[in-house]
Design an enzyme around this catalytic site. Sequence first.
Site, PDB file in Angstrom:
ATOM      1  N   LYS A   1      28.679 -15.169  38.361  1.00 47.40           N
ATOM      2  CA  LYS A   1      27.756 -16.288  38.545  1.00 47.40           C
ATOM      3  C   LYS A   1      28.472 -17.618  38.266  1.00 47.40           C
ATOM      4  O   LYS A   1      29.621 -17.624  37.775  1.00 47.40           O
ATOM      5  CB  LYS A   1      26.552 -16.075  37.624  1.00 47.40           C
ATOM      6  CG  LYS A   1      25.719 -14.815  37.976  1.00 47.40           C
ATOM      7  CD  LYS A   1      24.577 -14.624  36.975  1.00 47.40           C
ATOM      8  CE  LYS A   1      23.686 -13.457  37.350  1.00 47.40           C
ATOM      9  NZ  LYS A   1      22.534 -13.337  36.401  1.00 47.40           N
TER      10      LYS A   1
ATOM     11  N   HIS B   1      26.054 -10.589  37.733  1.00 49.53           N
ATOM     12  CA  HIS B   1      24.961  -9.793  38.305  1.00 49.53           C
ATOM     13  C   HIS B   1      25.508  -8.423  38.668  1.00 49.53           C
ATOM     14  O   HIS B   1      26.667  -8.308  39.096  1.00 49.53           O
ATOM     15  CB  HIS B   1      24.421 -10.454  39.581  1.00 49.53           C
ATOM     16  CG  HIS B   1      23.544  -9.522  40.384  1.00 49.53           C
ATOM     17  ND1 HIS B   1      22.211  -9.340  40.105  1.00 49.53           N
ATOM     18  CD2 HIS B   1      23.837  -8.679  41.414  1.00 49.53           C
ATOM     19  CE1 HIS B   1      21.718  -8.426  40.944  1.00 49.53           C
ATOM     20  NE2 HIS B   1      22.683  -8.013  41.745  1.00 49.53           N
TER      21      HIS B   1
ATOM     22  N   TYR C   1      17.057 -13.255  45.047  1.00 50.87           N
ATOM     23  CA  TYR C   1      16.256 -12.955  43.856  1.00 50.87           C
ATOM     24  C   TYR C   1      14.760 -12.911  44.165  1.00 50.87           C
ATOM     25  O   TYR C   1      13.945 -13.123  43.253  1.00 50.87           O
ATOM     26  CB  TYR C   1      16.557 -13.981  42.756  1.00 50.87           C
ATOM     27  CG  TYR C   1      17.793 -13.647  41.928  1.00 50.87           C
ATOM     28  CD1 TYR C   1      17.882 -12.441  41.223  1.00 50.87           C
ATOM     29  CD2 TYR C   1      18.855 -14.546  41.818  1.00 50.87           C
ATOM     30  CE1 TYR C   1      18.993 -12.136  40.447  1.00 50.87           C
ATOM     31  CE2 TYR C   1      19.973 -14.237  41.042  1.00 50.87           C
ATOM     32  CZ  TYR C   1      20.023 -13.041  40.357  1.00 50.87           C
ATOM     33  OH  TYR C   1      21.121 -12.740  39.575  1.00 50.87           O
TER      34      TYR C   1
ATOM     35  N   ASN D   1      24.152 -15.716  32.144  1.00 50.51           N
ATOM     36  CA  ASN D   1      24.704 -14.474  31.588  1.00 50.51           C
ATOM     37  C   ASN D   1      25.861 -13.908  32.428  1.00 50.51           C
ATOM     38  O   ASN D   1      26.096 -12.710  32.462  1.00 50.51           O
ATOM     39  CB  ASN D   1      23.580 -13.455  31.359  1.00 50.51           C
ATOM     40  CG  ASN D   1      22.851 -13.096  32.638  1.00 50.51           C
ATOM     41  OD1 ASN D   1      23.245 -13.531  33.717  1.00 50.51           O
ATOM     42  ND2 ASN D   1      21.809 -12.298  32.523  1.00 50.51           N
TER      43      ASN D   1
ATOM     44  N   GLU E   1      21.862  -5.267  48.734  1.00 47.63           N
ATOM     45  CA  GLU E   1      22.596  -6.440  48.256  1.00 47.63           C
ATOM     46  C   GLU E   1      23.990  -6.520  48.882  1.00 47.63           C
ATOM     47  O   GLU E   1      24.474  -7.612  49.175  1.00 47.63           O
ATOM     48  CB  GLU E   1      22.677  -6.396  46.725  1.00 47.63           C
ATOM     49  CG  GLU E   1      21.323  -6.627  46.069  1.00 47.63           C
ATOM     50  CD  GLU E   1      21.340  -6.509  44.553  1.00 47.63           C
ATOM     51  OE1 GLU E   1      20.264  -6.673  43.950  1.00 47.63           O
ATOM     52  OE2 GLU E   1      22.411  -6.252  43.962  1.00 47.63           O
TER      53      GLU E   1
HETATM   54  P1  ADP Z   1      19.793  -8.317  35.247  1.00 46.06           P
HETATM   55  O1  ADP Z   1      20.647  -9.432  35.821  1.00 46.06           O
HETATM   56  O2  ADP Z   1      20.333  -7.799  33.940  1.00 46.06           O
HETATM   57  O3  ADP Z   1      19.526  -7.211  36.254  1.00 46.06           O
HETATM   58  P2  ADP Z   1      17.043  -9.216  35.744  1.00 46.06           P
HETATM   59  O4  ADP Z   1      17.166  -8.592  37.102  1.00 46.06           O
HETATM   60  O5  ADP Z   1      15.874  -8.845  34.915  1.00 46.06           O
HETATM   61  O6  ADP Z   1      18.362  -8.963  34.866  1.00 46.06           O
HETATM   62  O7  ADP Z   1      17.021 -10.797  35.905  1.00 46.06           O
HETATM   63  C1  ADP Z   1      17.826 -11.458  36.855  1.00 46.06           C
HETATM   64  C2  ADP Z   1      18.441 -12.673  36.217  1.00 46.06           C
HETATM   65  O8  ADP Z   1      17.396 -13.617  35.899  1.00 46.06           O
HETATM   66  C3  ADP Z   1      19.144 -12.417  34.875  1.00 46.06           C
HETATM   67  O9  ADP Z   1      20.450 -11.909  35.011  1.00 46.06           O
HETATM   68  C4  ADP Z   1      19.137 -13.812  34.269  1.00 46.06           C
HETATM   69  O10 ADP Z   1      20.121 -14.673  34.869  1.00 46.06           O
HETATM   70  C5  ADP Z   1      17.740 -14.298  34.689  1.00 46.06           C
HETATM   71  N1  ADP Z   1      16.723 -13.964  33.680  1.00 46.06           N
HETATM   72  C6  ADP Z   1      16.204 -12.738  33.418  1.00 46.06           C
HETATM   73  N2  ADP Z   1      15.292 -12.796  32.440  1.00 46.06           N
HETATM   74  C7  ADP Z   1      15.211 -14.098  32.068  1.00 46.06           C
HETATM   75  C8  ADP Z   1      14.438 -14.831  31.099  1.00 46.06           C
HETATM   76  N3  ADP Z   1      13.550 -14.222  30.307  1.00 46.06           N
HETATM   77  N4  ADP Z   1      14.630 -16.170  31.009  1.00 46.06           N
HETATM   78  C9  ADP Z   1      15.522 -16.805  31.813  1.00 46.06           C
HETATM   79  N5  ADP Z   1      16.284 -16.178  32.753  1.00 46.06           N
HETATM   80  C10 ADP Z   1      16.124 -14.847  32.872  1.00 46.06           C
HETATM   81 MG    MG Z   2      18.460  -7.270  38.030  1.00 42.67          MG
END
Ligand code: ADP
Ligand code: MG
Length: 143
Positions: free
Chosen positions: A11, A117, A51, A114, A128
């Site tokens: 990212k 992805h 997303y 974070n 994807e």
């Molecule tokens: P992952 O990337 O671990 O699969 P998710 O699919 O649940 O997680 O969420 C997609 C992305 O949205 C996350 O990687 C993060 O960048 C963002 N995200 C998820 N939960 C939150 C939250 N509670 N607050 C802010 N951003 C979030």
């Molecule tokens: Mg996810």
Amino acid sequence: MSVEQTLSIIKPDGVQKNLIGEIYSRFEKAGLEIVAARMLRLSKQQAEGFYAVHAERPFFKDLVSYMTSGPVMVQALQGEDAIAKNRQIMGATNPAEADKGTIRADFADSIEENIVHGSDAADTAQQEIAFFFGDDGVCERTR
Ligand code: ADP
Ligand code: MG
């Protein structure tokens, strides 16, 4: 276990922190092969489409603006159990909860920013990979 392909994104914060090589090295050391790769800056429309599953979540607008804030590095990874293996290497969504030695524990600033992805299942992995690399953008590893 079987050989799978999965989609990975470094990212904008991961690219900004100059972690592309470090992250690729972790994939390769874990036995994952890079079979497609490209750098691009996502448009708002691309980020919203990618997303779309999170469209109703309160963090969606911020997520789209984060994902469009700079270039991303997108790759398809291949290997035994690649989907789960990549998720293990990444660590939990919230870096505060991520296992020691994972990418998110080591480098992420917050649950939103974070670093990486990774696809979460076989069907999303396939969708994807097609989203970024179409039908013929993945290279067969012939050696
Ligand atoms: P992952 O990337 O671990 O699969 P998710 O699919 O649940 O997680 O969420 C997609 C992305 O949205 C996350 O990687 C993060 O960048 C963002 N995200 C998820 N939960 C939150 C939250 N509670 N607050 C802010 N951003 C979030
Ligand atoms: Mg996810």
